[in-house]
Design an enzyme around this catalytic site. Sequence first.
Site, short mmCIF file in Angstrom:
data_model
loop_
_atom_site.label_atom_id
_atom_site.label_comp_id
_atom_site.label_asym_id
_atom_site.label_seq_id
_atom_site.Cartn_x
_atom_site.Cartn_y
_atom_site.Cartn_z
N GLY A 10 0.84 -1.20 0.00
CA GLY A 10 0.00 0.00 0.00
C GLY A 10 0.86 1.25 0.00
O GLY A 10 1.69 1.44 0.89
N GLU A 174 -19.22 17.61 1.68
CA GLU A 174 -18.34 18.35 0.77
C GLU A 174 -18.83 18.25 -0.67
O GLU A 174 -18.83 19.24 -1.40
CB GLU A 174 -16.90 17.83 0.91
N ASP A 303 -6.22 2.71 7.86
CA ASP A 303 -7.66 2.40 7.87
C ASP A 303 -7.96 0.92 8.09
O ASP A 303 -9.05 0.56 8.53
CB ASP A 303 -8.29 2.79 6.53
C1 LIG Z 1 -13.50 10.58 -0.42
C2 LIG Z 1 -12.64 10.54 0.82
C3 LIG Z 1 -12.41 11.69 1.54
C4 LIG Z 1 -11.60 11.67 2.68
N1 LIG Z 1 -11.38 12.83 3.34
C5 LIG Z 1 -10.56 12.84 4.40
C6 LIG Z 1 -10.24 14.05 5.07
O1 LIG Z 1 -10.73 15.12 4.69
N2 LIG Z 1 -9.38 13.99 6.11
C7 LIG Z 1 -8.82 12.82 6.52
O2 LIG Z 1 -8.03 12.82 7.48
N3 LIG Z 1 -9.12 11.66 5.94
C8 LIG Z 1 -9.96 11.64 4.89
N4 LIG Z 1 -10.27 10.46 4.26
C9 LIG Z 1 -9.73 9.21 4.82
C10 LIG Z 1 -8.28 9.01 4.44
O3 LIG Z 1 -8.10 9.18 3.06
C11 LIG Z 1 -7.87 7.63 4.89
O4 LIG Z 1 -8.02 7.55 6.28
C12 LIG Z 1 -6.44 7.32 4.51
O5 LIG Z 1 -6.30 7.31 3.11
C13 LIG Z 1 -6.02 5.97 5.08
O6 LIG Z 1 -4.72 5.70 4.70
P1 LIG Z 1 -4.28 4.20 4.43
O7 LIG Z 1 -2.81 4.25 4.14
O8 LIG Z 1 -4.76 3.32 5.51
O9 LIG Z 1 -5.08 3.76 3.13
P2 LIG Z 1 -5.08 4.41 1.70
O10 LIG Z 1 -4.57 5.79 1.71
O11 LIG Z 1 -6.43 4.16 1.16
O12 LIG Z 1 -4.02 3.54 0.89
C14 LIG Z 1 -4.21 2.19 0.65
C15 LIG Z 1 -3.31 1.83 -0.52
O13 LIG Z 1 -3.23 0.42 -0.59
C16 LIG Z 1 -3.36 0.02 -1.93
N5 LIG Z 1 -3.89 -1.35 -1.89
C17 LIG Z 1 -5.06 -1.75 -1.34
N6 LIG Z 1 -5.19 -3.07 -1.43
C18 LIG Z 1 -4.06 -3.52 -2.05
C19 LIG Z 1 -3.61 -4.81 -2.44
N7 LIG Z 1 -4.32 -5.90 -2.21
N8 LIG Z 1 -2.42 -4.91 -3.07
C20 LIG Z 1 -1.68 -3.79 -3.33
N9 LIG Z 1 -2.06 -2.54 -2.97
C21 LIG Z 1 -3.22 -2.43 -2.35
C22 LIG Z 1 -4.32 1.02 -2.54
O14 LIG Z 1 -4.16 1.09 -3.94
C23 LIG Z 1 -3.87 2.31 -1.85
O15 LIG Z 1 -2.85 2.98 -2.56
C24 LIG Z 1 -11.05 10.45 3.11
C25 LIG Z 1 -11.29 9.28 2.40
C26 LIG Z 1 -12.07 9.32 1.25
C27 LIG Z 1 -12.31 8.06 0.46
#
Ligand SMILES: Cc1cc2nc3c(=O)[nH]c(=O)nc-3n(C[C@H](O)[C@H](O)[C@H](O)COP(=O)(O)OP(=O)(O)OC[C@H]3O[C@@H](n4cnc5c(N)ncnc54)[C@H](O)[C@@H]3O)c2cc1C
Length: 437
Positions: A10, A174, A303
Amino acid sequence: MPQPRIVIVGGGFGGLAAARALRNAPAEVIVIDRTNHHLFQPLLYQVATSVLTPGQIASPIRGILGKQRNTTVILGEVTGVDKDQKYVIVRDADREGVRLPYDYLILATGVTHSYFGHNEFEQFAPGLKSLADAVAIRNKILQAFEQAEAEEDPSRHRELLTFVLVGAGPTGVEMAGAIAIMVRSTLKKEFRRIDPAAARIVLVDMAPRVLPPFSEELSRAAKQRLESLGVEIRLGHSVDQIDADGVVVAAERIASKTVIWTAGVSPSPAGKWLGVQTDRAGRVRVEKDLTIPGHPEIFVVGDTASLDQNGKPLPGVAQVAMQQGRYAGKLIQGRLRGRPDQQPFSYFDKGSMAVVGKGFAVLQAGKIQLSGFPAWLAWAAVHLEFLAQSSLRVSVFVQWVWTYVTGQRGSRLIVNHHGSQEQKPTGKTDLAVVSSK
Ligand SMILES: Cc1cc2nc3c(=O)[nH]c(=O)nc-3n(C[C@H](O)[C@H](O)[C@H](O)COP(=O)(O)OP(=O)(O)OC[C@H]3O[C@@H](n4cnc5c(N)ncnc54)[C@H](O)[C@@H]3O)c2cc1C
């Protein structure tokens, strides 16, 4: 001696923060993502509502980590983990089941949409999670105005120009605010047969108030602001039905050709891959150092992880993911250098913000509560700061100033991958017949 290998799955907020924290680690770092870009999800709604272009909120992971000599980026999808043999299973463009061994593993695979058991809603109400989702929703919104302009039967204008957003959390609020501003400013003078400003925007949620994570006062301010922009708000009722003709809420049908799902998310299958305990939502229960029980070499962050602090689960927001990714990266580096482990992970909450239309936001940080233009300025500054690259910061800043002053948007292109094939006629009369009347 081969260097230890750290595999990060990720390249989102958590994975990227971990990779950056490991830039000087005496290790081989491999970042695997199924997309080639890091996506700034908080601004996805601005792509969906034409303010920004996809390229302004995402950058190639390879470009971001390009100068990090110990790090390799792989485009591939992880489909499983063997935690005893210590390898992940990867699918790439032309191979299935490739085994990639690790010494340390960081899973940061985020979430996907959840339709709360109603997967049949998905075909009528797309969610907003990826760049492709945002472009598809932008197409859908712009297409609705085009169809209405081409449609001579005014009885169809109503359903074409009704936009329903399911979910009144930050994304729904939003989106609703941004669509309201778009119809009343950018699109207002460009159509001849329809009045875009007459578009109906309906925000639906089963919760009793909008923006539930915010205080009641800020939630009220956001609701008032949305209403002043002409958004209809239906609270306290879940959506009973979503189909090609619209939605049914509290036994009332709202006819609409554009329904957007901003309600729920469910975690990646990391818990299933690992075969470990998950919370009710399916997120992996992690220890205080973000590892899974019995496996100090496997970390789950962001997340897709579940951790309580002060008796409450940490929220699924970018700050949590970034702080956790950084923590895991530093902890692994410390171990590789033979240092004692750092303190358990502790989240420092810097506050939450949501934008409600042009020049208005709500902000909550500890005891500070703000709404209106000052909160919007703070929102803009923070979002610019957290974009992954300085080129994006400059480009987004210039676009925002331009849009604020002129009302013009970054990209109002309808881009269908299959050209006109996707625009199948929906009415009984085609345009050629209509215009010959
Ligand atoms: C529309 C929207 C608006 C948001 N607004 C806000 C905000 O205003 N403020 C805020 O704090 N948070 C916001 N969030 C939440 C925030 O974006 C997430 O909490 C954050 O992205 C989590 O980070 P992460 O690294 O856990 O996952 P992500 O950033 O989602 O990254 C996960 C990554 O893993 C990759 N992946 C997934 N499964 C696999 C797999 N099997 N193999 C290889 N790669 C994989 C995906 O392609 C992605 O690049 C928002 C989310 C959304 C959807």
